[in-house]
Design a protein around this motif. Structure first.
Motif, PDB file in Angstrom:
ATOM      1  N   GLY A 168      -3.412   5.210  -0.162  1.00 30.24           N
ATOM      2  CA  GLY A 168      -4.430   5.929  -0.894  1.00 30.24           C
ATOM      3  C   GLY A 168      -5.272   6.803   0.014  1.00 30.24           C
ATOM      4  N   ILE A 169      -6.397   7.208  -0.530  1.00 31.13           N
ATOM      5  CA  ILE A 169      -7.302   8.042   0.250  1.00 31.13           C
ATOM      6  C   ILE A 169      -8.163   7.181   1.155  1.00 31.13           C
ATOM      7  CG2 ILE A 169      -7.327   9.831  -1.522  1.00 31.13           C
ATOM      8  CD1 ILE A 169     -10.131   8.788  -2.324  1.00 31.13           C
ATOM      9  N   LYS A 170      -8.797   7.808   2.125  1.00 25.48           N
ATOM     10  CA  LYS A 170      -9.757   7.159   3.018  1.00 25.48           C
ATOM     11  C   LYS A 170      -9.136   6.032   3.829  1.00 25.48           C
ATOM     12  CE  LYS A 170     -13.623   8.169  -0.083  1.00 25.48           C
ATOM     13  NZ  LYS A 170     -14.903   7.702  -0.636  1.00 25.48           N
ATOM     14  N   GLY A 171      -7.818   6.059   4.038  1.00 21.30           N
ATOM     15  CA  GLY A 171      -7.159   5.054   4.857  1.00 21.30           C
ATOM     16  C   GLY A 171      -6.878   3.732   4.180  1.00 21.30           C
ATOM     17  N   PHE A 172      -7.064   3.651   2.873  1.00 26.01           N
ATOM     18  CA  PHE A 172      -6.789   2.423   2.128  1.00 26.01           C
ATOM     19  C   PHE A 172      -5.315   2.341   1.715  1.00 26.01           C
ATOM     20  CE2 PHE A 172     -10.833   0.380   1.481  1.00 26.01           C
ATOM     21  CZ  PHE A 172     -11.752   1.387   1.682  1.00 26.01           C
ATOM     22  N   GLU A 173      -4.849   1.110   1.587  1.00 23.53           N
ATOM     23  CA  GLU A 173      -3.528   0.833   1.054  1.00 23.53           C
ATOM     24  C   GLU A 173      -3.609  -0.415   0.187  1.00 23.53           C
ATOM     25  OE1 GLU A 173      -1.031   0.209   4.503  1.00 23.53           O
ATOM     26  OE2 GLU A 173      -1.444  -1.943   4.489  1.00 23.53           O
ATOM     27  N   ALA A 174      -2.613  -0.594  -0.668  1.00 22.44           N
ATOM     28  CA  ALA A 174      -2.555  -1.788  -1.509  1.00 22.44           C
ATOM     29  C   ALA A 174      -1.101  -2.192  -1.679  1.00 22.44           C
ATOM     30  CB  ALA A 174      -3.202  -1.536  -2.868  1.00 22.44           C
ATOM     31  N   GLU A 175      -0.904  -3.476  -1.850  1.00 25.42           N
ATOM     32  CA  GLU A 175       0.448  -4.011  -2.015  1.00 25.42           C
ATOM     33  C   GLU A 175       0.573  -4.740  -3.334  1.00 25.42           C
ATOM     34  OE1 GLU A 175       1.825  -6.557   1.118  1.00 25.42           O
ATOM     35  OE2 GLU A 175       3.912  -6.375   0.463  1.00 25.42           O
ATOM     36  N   PHE A 176       1.549  -4.353  -4.113  1.00 22.73           N
ATOM     37  CA  PHE A 176       1.852  -5.012  -5.378  1.00 22.73           C
ATOM     38  C   PHE A 176       2.810  -6.170  -5.113  1.00 22.73           C
ATOM     39  CE2 PHE A 176       2.739  -5.871  -9.629  1.00 22.73           C
ATOM     40  CZ  PHE A 176       4.086  -5.759  -9.916  1.00 22.73           C
ATOM     41  N   LYS A 177       2.407  -7.361  -5.538  1.00 27.46           N
ATOM     42  CA  LYS A 177       3.266  -8.536  -5.407  1.00 27.46           C
ATOM     43  C   LYS A 177       3.455  -9.145  -6.788  1.00 27.46           C
ATOM     44  CE  LYS A 177       2.137  -9.704  -0.619  1.00 27.46           C
ATOM     45  NZ  LYS A 177       1.661 -10.758   0.306  1.00 27.46           N
ATOM     46  N   ARG A 178       4.611  -8.898  -7.347  1.00 25.13           N
ATOM     47  CA  ARG A 178       4.884  -9.358  -8.704  1.00 25.13           C
ATOM     48  C   ARG A 178       4.831 -10.871  -8.799  1.00 25.13           C
ATOM     49  NH1 ARG A 178       7.731  -6.694 -12.582  1.00 25.13           N
ATOM     50  NH2 ARG A 178       8.555  -5.258 -11.022  1.00 25.13           N
ATOM     51  N   SER A 179       5.370 -11.550  -7.797  1.00 23.20           N
ATOM     52  CA  SER A 179       5.442 -13.019  -7.845  1.00 23.20           C
ATOM     53  C   SER A 179       4.061 -13.658  -7.850  1.00 23.20           C
ATOM     54  CB  SER A 179       6.246 -13.535  -6.648  1.00 23.20           C
ATOM     55  OG  SER A 179       5.613 -13.169  -5.433  1.00 23.20           O
ATOM     56  N   GLN A 180       3.082 -12.959  -7.300  1.00 18.39           N
ATOM     57  CA  GLN A 180       1.722 -13.483  -7.239  1.00 18.39           C
ATOM     58  C   GLN A 180       0.792 -12.790  -8.222  1.00 18.39           C
ATOM     59  OE1 GLN A 180       0.325 -13.420  -3.150  1.00 18.39           O
ATOM     60  NE2 GLN A 180       2.274 -14.168  -2.358  1.00 18.39           N
ATOM     61  N   SER A 181       1.318 -11.853  -8.991  1.00 23.51           N
ATOM     62  CA  SER A 181       0.493 -11.063  -9.917  1.00 23.51           C
ATOM     63  C   SER A 181      -0.735 -10.516  -9.198  1.00 23.51           C
ATOM     64  CB  SER A 181       0.062 -11.906 -11.128  1.00 23.51           C
ATOM     65  OG  SER A 181       1.186 -12.305 -11.872  1.00 23.51           O
ATOM     66  N   SER A 182      -0.488  -9.947  -8.027  1.00 22.13           N
ATOM     67  CA  SER A 182      -1.615  -9.470  -7.223  1.00 22.13           C
ATOM     68  C   SER A 182      -1.431  -8.018  -6.822  1.00 22.13           C
ATOM     69  CB  SER A 182      -1.791 -10.346  -5.978  1.00 22.13           C
ATOM     70  OG  SER A 182      -0.713 -10.159  -5.080  1.00 22.13           O
ATOM     71  N   PHE A 183      -2.550  -7.402  -6.536  1.00 23.55           N
ATOM     72  CA  PHE A 183      -2.564  -6.009  -6.075  1.00 23.55           C
ATOM     73  C   PHE A 183      -3.769  -5.886  -5.137  1.00 23.55           C
ATOM     74  CE2 PHE A 183      -1.192  -1.807  -6.006  1.00 23.55           C
ATOM     75  CZ  PHE A 183      -2.181  -0.899  -6.368  1.00 23.55           C
ATOM     76  N   ASN A 184      -3.644  -6.436  -3.947  1.00 25.62           N
ATOM     77  CA  ASN A 184      -4.747  -6.496  -3.012  1.00 25.62           C
ATOM     78  C   ASN A 184      -4.912  -5.196  -2.229  1.00 25.62           C
ATOM     79  OD1 ASN A 184      -5.019  -9.111  -3.880  1.00 25.62           O
ATOM     80  ND2 ASN A 184      -4.206 -10.032  -1.994  1.00 25.62           N
ATOM     81  N   LEU A 185      -6.155  -4.850  -2.011  1.00 27.21           N
ATOM     82  CA  LEU A 185      -6.517  -3.622  -1.299  1.00 27.21           C
ATOM     83  C   LEU A 185      -6.799  -3.953   0.161  1.00 27.21           C
ATOM     84  CD1 LEU A 185      -7.339  -0.545  -1.712  1.00 27.21           C
ATOM     85  CD2 LEU A 185      -9.690  -1.401  -1.901  1.00 27.21           C
TER      86      LEU A 185
END
Lengths: 109, 114
Positions: B59-76
């Protein structure tokens, strides 16, 4: 590009008064939304619209009404203001991601 | 019904330290996922989004996120936080082509100390 424009930015209402929060977007988005934001509660969906002439209730619709006569405009109406409606209101429109207005800070006294 | 949970109400990190903000969602299918940032007195700005494909999104400003289907997570995440990153961060979920509503988590407030 103006994006999503909300007016007014601030307003103080007395209990029982009515008002309309205006929202206009110039991106030709079909989807539009109204949210209220209270401290520690995130954004709660009040009403949304999927296109001109079509509106539906969100999570917290009581005390509010909306209309969508054009693609661009999505006004939010408060008929009988109550102290519980003191909040910051955000309008958004989207195609994929949502674009937000700058908000309207409303105080009901 | 869809829901979004941000378990951390408030996080404090030192400038230059790494950051991870948690987001969990509840949805029957693969939703569209978003992270927004809100500076004081401002509207919300999109940081990044996930629709499909590569599960690590930039993303912008140096951020990233990972989608993990098995954990139902989308951590920044951000490797090194700057003082200007102090803000409120919201995770959001959209029902994609099966839903019209757009739900937000309750937000995580980030404080950055020198």
């Amino acid at each position: 590009n103006a994006g999503v424009t909300q007016t007014p930015k601030f307003r103080i209402l007395k209990i029982g008064q009515s008002m309309t929060l205006q929202c206009t977007q110039d991106m030709n988005h079909n989807y539009m939304y109204w949210y209220r934001q209270d401290p520690g509660m995130g954004l709660k969906l009040i009403y949304y619209s999927v296109g001109a002439g079509i509106t539906d209730k969100g999570e917290v619709p009581n005390g509010y009404n909306v209309s969508r006569s054009t693609t661009e405009d999505f006004p939010l109406r408060l008929e009988l203001a109550a102290p519980s409606q003191t909040s910051v209101y955000f309008c958004a429109s989207r195609n994929t991601e949502a674009f937000f207005g700058q908000g309207t800070r409303l105080t009901v006294v | 019904a869809q829901s979004v949970t941000q378990p951390d109400i408030h996080i404090t990190v030192s400038e230059g330290a790494s950051l991870e903000l948690r987001c969990n969602y509840s949805y029957g299918a693969t939703p569209y996922l978003f992270w927004y940032v809100q500076s004081p007195g401002q509207g919300l700005q999109l940081l990044l989004k996930y629709f499909s494909g590569d599960t690590l999104v930039q993303g912008i400003k140096g951020f990233e996120a990972e989608f993990k289907r098995s954990q139902s997570s989308f951590n920044l995440r951000k490797p090194s936080v700057h003082w200007s990153d102090a803000a409120e961060y919201f995770c959001a979920v959209d029902g994609g082509n099966t839903g019209n509503q757009f739900y937000f988590g309750t937000g995580t407030s980030l404080t950055v100390i020198p």
